[in-house]
Write a protein that holds these residues in place. Sequence first.
Motif, PDB file in Angstrom:
ATOM      1  N   UNK A 377       0.828  -1.201   0.000  1.00  0.00           N
ATOM      2  CA  UNK A 377       0.000   0.000   0.000  1.00  0.00           C
ATOM      3  C   UNK A 377       0.865   1.255   0.000  1.00  0.00           C
ATOM      4  N   UNK A 378       1.922   1.246   0.795  1.00  0.00           N
ATOM      5  CA  UNK A 378       2.816   2.393   0.846  1.00  0.00           C
ATOM      6  C   UNK A 378       3.634   2.483  -0.439  1.00  0.00           C
ATOM      7  N   UNK A 379       3.931   1.332  -1.027  1.00  0.00           N
ATOM      8  CA  UNK A 379       4.678   1.319  -2.270  1.00  0.00           C
ATOM      9  C   UNK A 379       3.927   2.054  -3.384  1.00  0.00           C
ATOM     10  N   UNK A 380       2.603   1.909  -3.418  1.00  0.00           N
ATOM     11  CA  UNK A 380       1.800   2.636  -4.403  1.00  0.00           C
ATOM     12  C   UNK A 380       1.944   4.138  -4.190  1.00  0.00           C
ATOM     13  N   UNK A 381       1.951   4.572  -2.946  1.00  0.00           N
ATOM     14  CA  UNK A 381       2.124   5.991  -2.660  1.00  0.00           C
ATOM     15  C   UNK A 381       3.495   6.471  -3.111  1.00  0.00           C
ATOM     16  N   UNK A 382       4.529   5.655  -2.867  1.00  0.00           N
ATOM     17  CA  UNK A 382       5.863   6.018  -3.323  1.00  0.00           C
ATOM     18  C   UNK A 382       5.895   6.162  -4.842  1.00  0.00           C
ATOM     19  N   UNK A 383       5.257   5.223  -5.520  1.00  0.00           N
ATOM     20  CA  UNK A 383       5.237   5.250  -6.983  1.00  0.00           C
ATOM     21  C   UNK A 383       4.489   6.463  -7.506  1.00  0.00           C
ATOM     22  N   UNK A 384       3.476   6.922  -6.771  1.00  0.00           N
ATOM     23  CA  UNK A 384       2.681   8.077  -7.185  1.00  0.00           C
ATOM     24  C   UNK A 384       3.272   9.398  -6.713  1.00  0.00           C
ATOM     25  N   UNK A 431      -3.377   2.959   9.316  1.00  0.00           N
ATOM     26  CA  UNK A 431      -4.360   3.895   8.745  1.00  0.00           C
ATOM     27  C   UNK A 431      -3.751   4.820   7.698  1.00  0.00           C
ATOM     28  N   UNK A 432      -2.530   5.295   7.943  1.00  0.00           N
ATOM     29  CA  UNK A 432      -1.881   6.164   6.969  1.00  0.00           C
ATOM     30  C   UNK A 432      -1.647   5.429   5.655  1.00  0.00           C
ATOM     31  N   UNK A 433      -1.281   4.148   5.740  1.00  0.00           N
ATOM     32  CA  UNK A 433      -1.049   3.360   4.522  1.00  0.00           C
ATOM     33  C   UNK A 433      -2.337   3.206   3.721  1.00  0.00           C
ATOM     34  N   UNK A 434      -3.445   2.907   4.403  1.00  0.00           N
ATOM     35  CA  UNK A 434      -4.722   2.708   3.728  1.00  0.00           C
ATOM     36  C   UNK A 434      -5.226   4.018   3.122  1.00  0.00           C
ATOM     37  N   UNK A 435      -5.180   5.089   3.910  1.00  0.00           N
ATOM     38  CA  UNK A 435      -5.671   6.385   3.426  1.00  0.00           C
ATOM     39  C   UNK A 435      -4.835   6.871   2.248  1.00  0.00           C
ATOM     40  N   UNK A 436      -3.518   6.789   2.374  1.00  0.00           N
ATOM     41  CA  UNK A 436      -2.652   7.231   1.288  1.00  0.00           C
ATOM     42  C   UNK A 436      -2.827   6.398   0.035  1.00  0.00           C
ATOM     43  N   UNK A 437      -3.023   5.095   0.195  1.00  0.00           N
ATOM     44  CA  UNK A 437      -3.249   4.218  -0.958  1.00  0.00           C
ATOM     45  C   UNK A 437      -4.522   4.622  -1.695  1.00  0.00           C
ATOM     46  N   UNK A 438      -5.574   4.861  -0.959  1.00  0.00           N
ATOM     47  CA  UNK A 438      -6.837   5.258  -1.588  1.00  0.00           C
ATOM     48  C   UNK A 438      -6.698   6.600  -2.297  1.00  0.00           C
ATOM     49  N   UNK A 439      -5.982   7.535  -1.685  1.00  0.00           N
ATOM     50  CA  UNK A 439      -5.780   8.831  -2.326  1.00  0.00           C
ATOM     51  C   UNK A 439      -5.005   8.687  -3.629  1.00  0.00           C
ATOM     52  N   UNK A 440      -3.947   7.881  -3.608  1.00  0.00           N
ATOM     53  CA  UNK A 440      -3.146   7.693  -4.816  1.00  0.00           C
ATOM     54  C   UNK A 440      -3.960   7.050  -5.924  1.00  0.00           C
ATOM     55  N   UNK A 441      -4.772   6.057  -5.586  1.00  0.00           N
ATOM     56  CA  UNK A 441      -5.578   5.370  -6.589  1.00  0.00           C
ATOM     57  C   UNK A 441      -6.686   6.277  -7.119  1.00  0.00           C
ATOM     58  N   UNK A 442      -7.295   7.074  -6.234  1.00  0.00           N
ATOM     59  CA  UNK A 442      -8.355   7.989  -6.674  1.00  0.00           C
ATOM     60  C   UNK A 442      -7.792   9.034  -7.634  1.00  0.00           C
TER      61      UNK A 442
END
Length: 485
Positions: A377-384, A431-442
């Motif tokens: 989940x955090x990896x997606x945020x890093x990629x974004x 929670x930060x991982x989940x919230x950040x993942x959803x933001x990146x995907x949205x």
Amino acid sequence: MTGAADRTGPDGRDRDRAVRSGIAAAMAAKATGMAAPLVITPACFQYLGDQRYGLWMAVTALTGMAWFADLGLGNGLLTRLSRLGTDVGQQAREISSAFATVGTVAVALLCGLFAINPLVPWERLFGVTDPHIAAETSTVVLLSFGAFAVNIPLSLIQRIQYADGQVVQSSVWQSAGSLAAMVAVLCAIVGGWDPLAVIACAVLAVPAVNLVNTVVYFGVQQPAKRPGPRLVDRATAAGLLRLGLRFFALTVMSSIAVNVDSPLVANILGLAVAAHYAVVVKLFGVLSIFVGLVGMAVWPVNGAALARGEVAWVRRHTRRLVLLYGAVVGVAGAALAGWGHPLIELWVGGIDPAVVPGPVLAGLACWSLLVAVSSPLILVQNSAGLLRPQAVGWAAFLVLATGLKIWGLHHLGLVAVPLAACVAYLLTIWPAAVIGYRQAMDRAGHGAGPSPAAPDNAAPDPGAGGGTAVRPTVDGRGTGVRVGG
């Protein structure tokens, strides 16, 4: 913006194949990198002697503490390049600006090293008692720190190759660096060279191979991306530096959070307990290697997919990674929790199970599992290029986990350290991982993903080409910080 390529198209299949081959190559390179020191350590110890070898290792440990001296620009460049697609011109400007910025840092470090080296009583600092070895101390420092500084810009080639999809090639070159160091050291020992020459072979082999890799890449494979002074862009360099400083701040904060355990244990329970606990932690640290290798292979692939709005592939692959990490780390962690004490006895011996009881091993296994399953989940945020949720999570974790550990060590003993870490992680980082993942995907799904020039919600920087990035939650320790290695 999602299409057939997300699931069945050639792009999706190509990405799957690229990830699989990249993971396999990275694991092979890591195995080589781990094997080489095992081969040369006994030879170096006998040839150099215990005091000279101990001096070298102490200096090497200091360079290891400065692993983020590139200010995070290497990983920031990886994120920016992975989101630029086929814009070779902008990639060349990004690469040129990164080399200029990191090269400036390296030159500053070298100048500082040559300035302070004669002024520091290194032999007293490292406790050298042999007069002959004491006379060599400053040279060992110059060799080790000098090679480290020179390698800061040269190591950028690894991130550039990852962003270019050359994970296999990068892994081969990394293996070549480890093998070159091993061969050079063994040849120097067989040839009866001066001990300082042996150390020089060991520390200069990897920068030399990175230099050759850089020349081959820009001279033969990708001449259109070749860096040059005229391609250095002030706005791009400023953007790289800003994101690097943000990454540096996050890294320092998260590093303190995950490395405060030993000082706390030593202060409250004593140095002997801290030493036993440190050995056990090293054993469980092996679990993070797998997480780190996979994450580095997936990071640029995720970035390219998100830049194109192909969120379905990213979502599907993230679910796969969560299941893969959970299965591998869960099973391996359970095995270490059950048979950790016999393994430690076989490995180093002398670790009293009463000092580090079974519940501590179980707690470390749970901690490893939590970090592993949240890493995708955090990896997606890093990629974004999405940094803010992680920064908030780690700030909260630092405060909460440290307080819980101090209280727990006084009232529950050593088991409180992994227990407090798990509780704090669930309340803050997860929670930060989940919230950040959803933001990146949205953002990617609505075509509003952060542009390469605009980290988080900041206004774009004219001429900049990358977003803020942090090292994947995967680096060799799997802490979610270096946070990926």
